[in-house]
Design a protein around this motif. Sequence first.
Motif, PDB file in Angstrom:
ATOM      1  N   LEU A 157       0.832  -1.206   0.000  1.00  0.00           N
ATOM      2  CA  LEU A 157       0.000   0.000   0.000  1.00  0.00           C
ATOM      3  C   LEU A 157       0.866   1.254   0.000  1.00  0.00           C
ATOM      4  O   LEU A 157       0.505   2.278  -0.595  1.00  0.00           O
ATOM      5  CB  LEU A 157      -0.919   0.003   1.232  1.00  0.00           C
ATOM      6  N   TYR A 158       2.019   1.180   0.667  1.00  0.00           N
ATOM      7  CA  TYR A 158       2.932   2.338   0.694  1.00  0.00           C
ATOM      8  C   TYR A 158       3.908   2.304  -0.480  1.00  0.00           C
ATOM      9  O   TYR A 158       4.120   3.306  -1.161  1.00  0.00           O
ATOM     10  CB  TYR A 158       3.713   2.370   2.006  1.00  0.00           C
ATOM     11  N   TYR A 159       4.496   1.136  -0.730  1.00  0.00           N
ATOM     12  CA  TYR A 159       5.579   1.055  -1.717  1.00  0.00           C
ATOM     13  C   TYR A 159       5.085   1.128  -3.155  1.00  0.00           C
ATOM     14  O   TYR A 159       5.829   1.547  -4.049  1.00  0.00           O
ATOM     15  CB  TYR A 159       6.383  -0.240  -1.510  1.00  0.00           C
ATOM     16  N   GLY A 160       3.847   0.712  -3.412  1.00  0.00           N
ATOM     17  CA  GLY A 160       3.326   0.766  -4.780  1.00  0.00           C
ATOM     18  C   GLY A 160       4.167  -0.067  -5.733  1.00  0.00           C
ATOM     19  O   GLY A 160       4.319  -1.275  -5.560  1.00  0.00           O
ATOM     20  N   ASP A 161       4.748   0.596  -6.751  1.00  0.00           N
ATOM     21  CA  ASP A 161       5.542  -0.115  -7.764  1.00  0.00           C
ATOM     22  C   ASP A 161       6.997  -0.322  -7.352  1.00  0.00           C
ATOM     23  O   ASP A 161       7.763  -0.941  -8.095  1.00  0.00           O
ATOM     24  CB  ASP A 161       5.508   0.652  -9.096  1.00  0.00           C
ATOM     25  N   ASP A 162       7.406   0.205  -6.201  1.00  0.00           N
ATOM     26  CA  ASP A 162       8.793   0.047  -5.736  1.00  0.00           C
ATOM     27  C   ASP A 162       8.951  -1.313  -5.057  1.00  0.00           C
ATOM     28  O   ASP A 162       9.019  -1.425  -3.834  1.00  0.00           O
ATOM     29  CB  ASP A 162       9.155   1.188  -4.775  1.00  0.00           C
ATOM     30  N   TRP A 163       9.015  -2.360  -5.875  1.00  0.00           N
ATOM     31  CA  TRP A 163       9.110  -3.715  -5.318  1.00  0.00           C
ATOM     32  C   TRP A 163      10.507  -4.014  -4.777  1.00  0.00           C
ATOM     33  O   TRP A 163      10.665  -4.862  -3.915  1.00  0.00           O
ATOM     34  CB  TRP A 163       8.707  -4.741  -6.383  1.00  0.00           C
ATOM     35  N   GLU A 164      11.489  -3.318  -5.307  1.00  0.00           N
ATOM     36  CA  GLU A 164      12.848  -3.500  -4.779  1.00  0.00           C
ATOM     37  C   GLU A 164      12.890  -3.123  -3.298  1.00  0.00           C
ATOM     38  O   GLU A 164      13.389  -3.874  -2.460  1.00  0.00           O
ATOM     39  CB  GLU A 164      13.827  -2.637  -5.578  1.00  0.00           C
ATOM     40  N   GLY A 165      12.346  -1.948  -2.977  1.00  0.00           N
ATOM     41  CA  GLY A 165      12.319  -1.500  -1.582  1.00  0.00           C
ATOM     42  C   GLY A 165      11.382  -2.338  -0.725  1.00  0.00           C
ATOM     43  O   GLY A 165      11.682  -2.653   0.424  1.00  0.00           O
ATOM     44  N   LEU A 166      10.229  -2.724  -1.318  1.00  0.00           N
ATOM     45  CA  LEU A 166       9.237  -3.517  -0.594  1.00  0.00           C
ATOM     46  C   LEU A 166       9.844  -4.827  -0.084  1.00  0.00           C
ATOM     47  O   LEU A 166       9.756  -5.146   1.108  1.00  0.00           O
ATOM     48  CB  LEU A 166       8.050  -3.799  -1.522  1.00  0.00           C
ATOM     49  N   PHE A 167      10.473  -5.581  -0.974  1.00  0.00           N
ATOM     50  CA  PHE A 167      10.955  -6.905  -0.575  1.00  0.00           C
ATOM     51  C   PHE A 167      12.284  -6.843   0.173  1.00  0.00           C
ATOM     52  O   PHE A 167      12.639  -7.781   0.879  1.00  0.00           O
ATOM     53  CB  PHE A 167      11.013  -7.824  -1.793  1.00  0.00           C
ATOM     54  N   GLU A 168      12.991  -5.725   0.017  1.00  0.00           N
ATOM     55  CA  GLU A 168      14.163  -5.511   0.869  1.00  0.00           C
ATOM     56  C   GLU A 168      13.714  -5.312   2.321  1.00  0.00           C
ATOM     57  O   GLU A 168      14.326  -5.838   3.249  1.00  0.00           O
ATOM     58  CB  GLU A 168      14.951  -4.292   0.379  1.00  0.00           C
ATOM     59  N   ALA A 169      12.621  -4.571   2.493  1.00  0.00           N
ATOM     60  CA  ALA A 169      12.083  -4.356   3.843  1.00  0.00           C
ATOM     61  C   ALA A 169      11.538  -5.651   4.438  1.00  0.00           C
ATOM     62  O   ALA A 169      11.671  -5.904   5.645  1.00  0.00           O
ATOM     63  CB  ALA A 169      10.985  -3.287   3.804  1.00  0.00           C
ATOM     64  N   ILE A 170      10.948  -6.509   3.586  1.00  0.00           N
ATOM     65  CA  ILE A 170      10.351  -7.765   4.054  1.00  0.00           C
ATOM     66  C   ILE A 170      11.407  -8.691   4.666  1.00  0.00           C
ATOM     67  O   ILE A 170      11.086  -9.551   5.489  1.00  0.00           O
ATOM     68  CB  ILE A 170       9.599  -8.466   2.891  1.00  0.00           C
ATOM     69  N   THR A 171      12.697  -8.531   4.282  1.00  0.00           N
ATOM     70  CA  THR A 171      13.740  -9.405   4.846  1.00  0.00           C
ATOM     71  C   THR A 171      13.825  -9.286   6.369  1.00  0.00           C
ATOM     72  O   THR A 171      14.308 -10.195   7.035  1.00  0.00           O
ATOM     73  CB  THR A 171      15.122  -9.095   4.238  1.00  0.00           C
ATOM     74  N   GLY A 172      13.354  -8.169   6.911  1.00  0.00           N
ATOM     75  CA  GLY A 172      13.325  -8.028   8.368  1.00  0.00           C
ATOM     76  C   GLY A 172      12.483  -9.095   9.038  1.00  0.00           C
ATOM     77  O   GLY A 172      12.727  -9.475  10.189  1.00  0.00           O
TER      78      GLY A 172
END
Length: 766
Positions: free
Chosen positions: A213-228
Amino acid sequence: MGGALLSEFLSQILIPVAAVIGIGFALLQWMLVSRVKVSPEKASSVNNGVSNEYLLDEAEEDGGDLKNAVPKCAEIQNAISLGATSFLFTEYKYLGIFTGGFGLLMFFFLGSVKGFSTQQQQCTYDETKMCKPALANALFSTIAFVLGAFTSVLSGYFGMKIATYANARTTLEARKGVGKAFITAFRSGAVMGFLLAANGLLVLYLSINAFKLYYGDDWEGLFEAITGYGLGGSSMALFGRVGGGIYTKAADVGADLVGKIEQNIPEDDPRNPAVIADNVGDNVGDIAGMGSDLFGSYAEASCAALVVASISSFGNDHDFTAMCFPLLISSMGIVICLITTLFATDLFEIKAVKDIEPTLKRQLIISTVLMTVGIGIVSSVALPSTFSIYNFGTEKVVKNWHLFFCVAVGLWAGLVIGYITEYYTSNAYSPVQEVAQSCRTGAATNVIFGLALGYKSVIIPIFAIAAAIYVSFSLAAMYGIAVAALGMLSTIATGLAIDAYGPISDNAGGIAEMAGFSHKIRERTDALDAAGNTTAAIGKGFAIGSAALVSLALFGAFVSRAAISTVDVLTPKVFIGLLVGAMLPYWFSAMTMKSVGSAALKMVEEVRRQFKEIPGLMEGTAKPDYATCVKISTDASLKEMIPPGALVMLTPLIVGTLFGVETLSGVLAGALVSGVQVAISASNTGGAWDNAKKYIEAGASKAARDLGPKGSDCHKAAVIGDTIGDPLKDTSGPSLNILIKLMAVESLVFAPFFATHGGLLFKIGT
């Protein structure tokens, strides 16, 4: 390249539906287990259509006293449950403080990458695009870390609660036969397995959609954050495994050394002051710790695959279905495991003791065969026919059937590792029987043979892991290795059910002994426990094998994120890291072994004191002080889990900050290569010593009977080997697989900081 046959809409439905089915099936199993009543008032009438008057007659014929045993059974179960709950709540208070503190540290480190800027930044892998600010990545990574930690703690707690709920019920069902007791224990294990698999999948799925909902099309940042999410799960697993392992083995060693060897009383004898602490330990170590451990593996494997996929064509084309391939594999795994479980609980009936172990092993074969078909289905409908995978700066063209083979090779490699582990740790085969025979000449030769067995048992699993790595990397680069790890973990619900079955059966046997049930009932629970002991060793083999693949996949993702083109071992920066990394598993093992030894020393002294100072304790006319022994284990485990945990958590931070990403890559590679081999050796050595002791105690063959009954010199030598092996197989060995995974995922999460600010010492030098 063509799109996937499965639409995004269907993917968004199927993943949560599979998770809900898993949770629903777990609740159904729990309801079936709860039909067995423990309270003496309810148990006095008719239980599941079987009259307890008949059961009482059977018990009296065999010398038991059911009228007193049933109330005692409920009392003992309550004591074990209270002890386990009390310990976990105390441990979780400490872990809550750690989670808050480390979360703040994580936010500070990652937020400082761009000076806490709220401006958008260039994407790491595609500099023509703009991505969300580093500060946002820091915040969402921290949130994911907390979610992973919470889910891991929840997994361990649920497992412990169902285990303590089911142990006495398994004992009571053993009055009707070994088949009824087996079903109760196995259903209870299934509750844990399906809850963990489904909760892990559901929380990860919801986190991805919420972050989107926040990252939108920025999947690089989205899944980098998910590693947490993986980091949170694994950090809790480390403390759970180490703390629980120290607790259970301190009690176990103290109970065995004084009870069996010095006082010559049976295992789980109620006169032994450490017996309640020992049974509590089975739940906080082998159940709660194991649950957190395997959840951590699942979370990290998923995160590694998602990170690599996000910078490949899946992420670039925003193909959500293909992106969620790891989650769809896990969803299929839940359905396959559900079908597999029915083979053990409903479709086939266990009628004799000899049927138990084959039934458990059939679970592994059935789930593996069915899952192979399931992988083929998911690969064909969820992936485009052709796509590209990021491969250290280049793009590798991959076909969907390549990924089928990657996942399948991980799945079957896990089965090979499991069966090799069984061969080296089951007393049905010659390696353990040779260890038992070595007890003829005392404990020293037993130790020598056991160590040799452990070293030898490393060979074939390493070849299996090496083959899985070569095939999966050749077909789909680092993404192939990540999904191979997921393949090994795809049947996690069945694996956990089999794993949890062991400690539940062990507890059931202890309760039968302490409550004064008949010898016939104790024989049945011993048979359940013996089978569970072997399958627990198989479970440890799976955990270690998957840890190797997971950590390598995370290592690849770290190298990519830190922008390291090659890891050259001839470079001094890398080589010194390699040496230090290879040393870390030995340092870690030394700390955990010594912690168990120190706690066991206090336990032995306390048990000796009680036998000496409490009049009538040996005669059975006085009750031991169980609470003091429980307190010794609790205090020791909470205190002693901190140094090993700090070693693992601080090493990547210190090395990355002071020496930089190249040295850290060497540390990760060294720890992986060394840690896997030490973990397999330690786990199998301990398992072999344990089953060599059980081989002598059971006396099932002429060769075993020739070694003497319980209390003989051969048996005492076997008990000494078993007590040496206890911390190896239940503390150091299982914890090492968390060490190699946790250091890798922590390095990946902090890679942006290390790449920007790391290597301070080398910068000063220049």
